[in-house]
Design a protein around this motif. Structure first.
Motif, mmCIF file in Angstrom:
data_model
loop_
_atom_site.group_PDB
_atom_site.id
_atom_site.type_symbol
_atom_site.label_atom_id
_atom_site.label_comp_id
_atom_site.label_asym_id
_atom_site.label_seq_id
_atom_site.Cartn_x
_atom_site.Cartn_y
_atom_site.Cartn_z
ATOM 1 N N VAL A 9 5.723 -15.046 -18.207
ATOM 2 C CA VAL A 9 6.694 -13.992 -17.954
ATOM 3 C C VAL A 9 6.028 -12.823 -17.253
ATOM 4 C CG1 VAL A 9 8.191 -12.278 -19.022
ATOM 5 C CG2 VAL A 9 8.233 -14.644 -19.815
ATOM 6 N N LYS A 10 4.849 -12.463 -17.720
ATOM 7 C CA LYS A 10 4.140 -11.343 -17.114
ATOM 8 C C LYS A 10 3.843 -11.608 -15.636
ATOM 9 C CE LYS A 10 0.234 -8.274 -17.900
ATOM 10 N NZ LYS A 10 -0.199 -8.297 -16.511
ATOM 11 N N ASN A 11 3.367 -12.821 -15.324
ATOM 12 C CA ASN A 11 2.998 -13.120 -13.943
ATOM 13 C C ASN A 11 4.176 -13.025 -12.981
ATOM 14 O OD1 ASN A 11 0.472 -13.483 -14.870
ATOM 15 N ND2 ASN A 11 0.387 -15.712 -14.540
ATOM 16 N N ASN A 12 5.382 -13.217 -13.494
ATOM 17 C CA ASN A 12 6.553 -13.146 -12.620
ATOM 18 C C ASN A 12 6.756 -11.766 -12.020
ATOM 19 O OD1 ASN A 12 7.254 -15.760 -12.824
ATOM 20 N ND2 ASN A 12 8.708 -15.454 -14.503
ATOM 21 N N THR A 13 6.188 -10.748 -12.679
ATOM 22 C CA THR A 13 6.338 -9.398 -12.139
ATOM 23 C C THR A 13 5.118 -8.977 -11.311
ATOM 24 O OG1 THR A 13 5.430 -8.469 -14.164
ATOM 25 C CG2 THR A 13 7.835 -8.687 -14.046
ATOM 26 N N ILE A 14 4.217 -9.948 -11.074
ATOM 27 C CA ILE A 14 3.055 -9.669 -10.219
ATOM 28 C C ILE A 14 3.347 -10.169 -8.805
ATOM 29 C CG2 ILE A 14 0.607 -10.188 -9.840
ATOM 30 C CD1 ILE A 14 0.272 -10.521 -12.835
ATOM 31 N N VAL A 15 3.133 -9.310 -7.826
ATOM 32 C CA VAL A 15 3.323 -9.699 -6.429
ATOM 33 C C VAL A 15 1.957 -9.833 -5.760
ATOM 34 C CG1 VAL A 15 4.374 -9.091 -4.217
ATOM 35 C CG2 VAL A 15 5.540 -8.467 -6.351
ATOM 36 N N SER A 16 1.749 -10.967 -5.102
ATOM 37 C CA SER A 16 0.509 -11.221 -4.390
ATOM 38 C C SER A 16 0.663 -10.710 -2.953
ATOM 39 C CB SER A 16 0.237 -12.729 -4.414
ATOM 40 O OG SER A 16 -0.869 -13.052 -3.604
ATOM 41 N N VAL A 17 -0.220 -9.790 -2.542
ATOM 42 C CA VAL A 17 -0.034 -9.108 -1.252
ATOM 43 C C VAL A 17 -1.207 -9.377 -0.300
ATOM 44 C CG1 VAL A 17 0.291 -6.865 -0.135
ATOM 45 C CG2 VAL A 17 1.279 -7.286 -2.412
ATOM 46 N N ASP A 18 -0.886 -9.885 0.887
ATOM 47 C CA ASP A 18 -1.882 -10.011 1.953
ATOM 48 C C ASP A 18 -2.013 -8.631 2.605
ATOM 49 O OD1 ASP A 18 -3.307 -10.461 4.280
ATOM 50 O OD2 ASP A 18 -1.742 -11.671 5.240
ATOM 51 N N ALA A 19 -3.116 -7.925 2.299
ATOM 52 C CA ALA A 19 -3.240 -6.531 2.744
ATOM 53 C C ALA A 19 -3.692 -6.419 4.197
ATOM 54 C CB ALA A 19 -4.212 -5.777 1.841
ATOM 55 N N MET A 20 -4.053 -7.555 4.836
ATOM 56 C CA MET A 20 -4.644 -7.488 6.182
ATOM 57 C C MET A 20 -3.676 -7.877 7.305
ATOM 58 S SD MET A 20 -7.308 -6.204 5.194
ATOM 59 C CE MET A 20 -8.222 -6.042 6.729
ATOM 60 N N GLY A 21 -2.459 -8.298 6.960
ATOM 61 C CA GLY A 21 -1.504 -8.589 8.023
ATOM 62 C C GLY A 21 -0.857 -7.300 8.493
ATOM 63 N N GLY A 22 -0.075 -7.362 9.559
ATOM 64 C CA GLY A 22 0.676 -6.177 9.999
ATOM 65 C C GLY A 22 -0.021 -5.414 11.094
ATOM 66 N N ASP A 23 0.770 -4.750 11.913
ATOM 67 C CA ASP A 23 0.253 -4.049 13.088
ATOM 68 C C ASP A 23 -0.479 -2.767 12.716
ATOM 69 O OD1 ASP A 23 1.827 -6.014 14.115
ATOM 70 O OD2 ASP A 23 3.344 -4.683 14.988
ATOM 71 N N HIS A 24 -0.185 -2.188 11.540
ATOM 72 C CA HIS A 24 -0.725 -0.873 11.216
ATOM 73 C C HIS A 24 -1.898 -0.925 10.240
ATOM 74 C CE1 HIS A 24 2.704 0.533 13.360
ATOM 75 N NE2 HIS A 24 3.563 0.108 12.462
ATOM 76 N N GLY A 25 -2.338 -2.126 9.875
ATOM 77 C CA GLY A 25 -3.511 -2.249 9.018
ATOM 78 C C GLY A 25 -3.215 -1.981 7.548
ATOM 79 N N PRO A 26 -4.284 -2.107 6.713
ATOM 80 C CA PRO A 26 -4.106 -2.059 5.260
ATOM 81 C C PRO A 26 -3.595 -0.718 4.726
ATOM 82 C CG PRO A 26 -6.436 -2.209 5.849
ATOM 83 C CD PRO A 26 -5.657 -2.429 7.103
ATOM 84 N N SER A 27 -3.861 0.399 5.420
ATOM 85 C CA SER A 27 -3.450 1.692 4.841
ATOM 86 C C SER A 27 -1.929 1.779 4.725
ATOM 87 C CB SER A 27 -4.006 2.852 5.668
ATOM 88 O OG SER A 27 -3.463 2.810 6.963
ATOM 89 N N THR A 28 -1.194 1.241 5.714
ATOM 90 C CA THR A 28 0.268 1.236 5.650
ATOM 91 C C THR A 28 0.752 0.332 4.521
ATOM 92 O OG1 THR A 28 0.421 1.638 8.015
ATOM 93 C CG2 THR A 28 2.369 0.702 6.962
ATOM 94 N N ILE A 29 0.080 -0.789 4.342
ATOM 95 C CA ILE A 29 0.502 -1.729 3.301
ATOM 96 C C ILE A 29 0.268 -1.119 1.917
ATOM 97 C CG2 ILE A 29 0.035 -4.013 2.296
ATOM 98 C CD1 ILE A 29 -0.426 -4.934 5.258
ATOM 99 N N ILE A 30 -0.880 -0.478 1.727
ATOM 100 C CA ILE A 30 -1.155 0.161 0.433
ATOM 101 C C ILE A 30 -0.160 1.308 0.185
ATOM 102 C CG2 ILE A 30 -2.883 1.307 -1.027
ATOM 103 C CD1 ILE A 30 -3.619 -1.610 -0.358
ATOM 104 N N ALA A 31 0.195 2.051 1.248
ATOM 105 C CA ALA A 31 1.214 3.110 1.117
ATOM 106 C C ALA A 31 2.555 2.503 0.700
ATOM 107 C CB ALA A 31 1.350 3.866 2.429
ATOM 108 N N GLY A 32 2.844 1.280 1.186
ATOM 109 C CA GLY A 32 4.064 0.569 0.783
ATOM 110 C C GLY A 32 4.033 0.199 -0.694
ATOM 111 N N LEU A 33 2.841 -0.202 -1.182
ATOM 112 C CA LEU A 33 2.695 -0.531 -2.618
ATOM 113 C C LEU A 33 3.030 0.687 -3.470
ATOM 114 C CD1 LEU A 33 -0.614 -2.636 -2.875
ATOM 115 C CD2 LEU A 33 1.671 -3.355 -2.183
ATOM 116 N N LEU A 34 2.536 1.841 -3.031
ATOM 117 C CA LEU A 34 2.785 3.081 -3.771
ATOM 118 C C LEU A 34 4.287 3.331 -3.910
ATOM 119 C CD1 LEU A 34 1.698 5.687 -5.088
ATOM 120 C CD2 LEU A 34 1.729 6.745 -2.822
#
Lengths: 356, 356
Positions: A9-34
């Protein structure tokens, strides 16, 4: 409750994120996580990428208690060919992110990277659901429906689809609309060049009959053929088509929206008076943008695999990334992947029974 | 100049008009003729339909010196099946209007009626050009190009097209852009799901090579594969696709424009303040409408027949009808049909030579 079921049940609320895809790099993705943590208080992340780059970003946004970094040296680039990535992509953040779903460490996976590569790795790692011939990519299309968007598939996983594939798309699209967005009995339409039954290509006429026969078992309503102009309307919840046609339709709509948006800006920049009127029109124009904003409906879902993978737009900003992550979170939490597998198995069973 | 050649030149400026097609009836069509006479002083019309209905309308608009009524008792309705009209449509205004082009009494024909029936009668009466397998319907797509629109074909004459048909569409579309709109060396693109050469269906890859090889003889530039988002851009003048895909793209664009238009109206109707700002935005919004107005680019042309037939939108108002008539007039005056026949014959000749 046993320790094991608690873990699941706990794992179902965990999202696995590829932080290196995307045109704007990891900082935009981490800002999205926030942003996502503000919408879903019990969300957690497995963040895949180079630890030395990710750790300071996570620290900076005070996300440490939500994130576990899974180190991956390399990244898939936008130019990498799917066939190459499939063979040599093992050390990449994308491969690692999908592996976490395969190993049930996370309920779903999100990547902003190369679509072809993401589909190829997903196929290799997660495998197709029993009974599914061609997986599909389903997107959310802004519409006048109650949810303000409709589901459309396939928009480009494969350029081919025969009548049986189209039937599977109908089943999967309906299940997605039900589990992802609470549409009890989704109305499914088959995209064609006219709404009369005799119109269109042979496989469409065959698919028409197959989908009609499966509607009751599949717990959806079949509204028959729909046209391109019906896609954003409230008369249908799920639009089924082959990946060639779906991709052309999607990009044509993007092009049309871009054309109108640019024309609107030109019209308001025409003269001093029109610039002044743009000031007064600021509120309505912002409201228009919000209603038609693709960032709010960002996220293509791969359907037909043993696990949920969400493809975010490569150019997504933090808001767009958060939308894709929110979608992945909801699907993971609802155990969508398991429910979809059951739905496909049951429909296939009943089709076989009918044929016996 | 002999009497006969004088007559021929004169007939090129005569437009044969089916006055009974269209959702708004003959009064809107006659109002459209009136607008056309203000744009083209030497235009004349053969107006097909019941004399007792048409004569008073023509009288009312003081159009008698521009119009010759050709009496036709009946009319094709929007529900009539093409196959039936082909066999039993002889007494209709549509049949009569096309017959005038066949008999060279007019340089071109316009109808707002049933598209399928119009194509069926056109095929039977005018016949396909030598060397053409599938005729196509070409439309004008609002764009950022120099002419403010691009040519797109086929948008629904036929749901199929193989690589040779696509090559013919490229030749015909280029000739149309050159003769209809003065684009010296049109840039032709082939619609696909990606711009890389290896992408898409087999017939598209084969068509890519055929069109590339014919570009020089056909006096056009081949820009390769284009995507749906490229259709309204300035990077291409002519977009080639099969009639199924073209029809889906066209209707998807219509649906998207309708969705954005309705959202815009909703945004401006949201509150008293936004209604006030709509007042200030009146000028820019009118300018936007003019730039993206489908009425200004109304008119689908049937390509690949011995004669020019223009299909106007059924819902066209007088402005829309006048746009379709203006297009027919220009094509008739330029003897487009004869030039297109010569272009197709020459390209086919050179292809055959190359193969020898």
């Amino acid at each position: 409750m046993t320790e094991h079921s608690h873990l699941t049940v706990k794992n179902n609320t965990i999202v696995s994120v590829d932080a290196m895809g995307g045109d704007h790099g990891p900082s935009t993705i981490i800002a999205g996580l926030l942003l996502s943590t503000k919408q879903h208080s019990n969300i957690e992340f497995l963040v895949h990428g180079p630890e030395d780059k990710l750790a300071p970003l996570i620290e900076k946004h005070q996300l440490s208690k939500f994130c576990t970094i899974v180190h991956a040296d390399s990244a898939v680039s936008m130019d990498d060919k799917p066939s190459q990535v499939m063979r040599h992509g093992k050390g990449t953040s994308m491969w690692s992110a999908i592996t976490s779903v395969k190993q049930k460490e996370a309920g779903s996976c999100v990547s902003c990277g190369n679509t072809g590569a993401l589909m190829a790795i997903s196929m290799v790692r997660l495998r197709k659901l029993p009974g599914i011939n061609r997986p599909a990519i389903a997107i959310l299309w802004p519409s006048f429906g109650v949810n303000r968007f409709n589901v459309m598939l396939d928009v480009g996983a494969d350029i081919r689809a025969d009548e049986n594939d189209l039937l599977q798309f109908a089943l999967m699209g309906a299940s997605y609309a039900r589990n992802g967005f609470g549409v009890d009995r989704p109305r499914v339409g088959l995209l064609n060049v006219g709404t009369e039954e005799h119109k269109g290509r042979t496989e469409l006429k065959l698919a028409y009959d197959l989908i009609m026969d499966t509607a009751e078992t599949g717990n959806f309503e079949f509204v028959g053929f729909v046209e391109g102009s019906d896609i954003p309307t409230a008369k249908v919840d799920v639009i089924v088509t082959d990946g060639f046609t779906g991709n052309i339709a999607l990009k044509t709509a993007e092009g049309t929206a871009g054309f109108i948006g640019r024309s609107l800006r030109q019209a308001f920049n025409y003269s001093l008076l029109s610039k002044l009127s743009a000031f007064f029109a600021y509120g309505p124009l912002r409201r228009l943008k919000r209603h038609t904003d693709p960032r709010a409906v960002n996220g293509g879902v791969f359907l037909g695999l043993n696990g949920t993978v969400v493809k975010s737009h490569g150019a997504a900003d933090a808001t767009g990334v958060a939308a894709a992550i929110g979608l992945a979170y909801r699907l993971g939490e609802a155990k969508f992947s398991t429910k979809l597998a059951a739905r496909v198995a049951s429909a296939n069973g009943s089709i076989k029974e009918d044929r016996n």
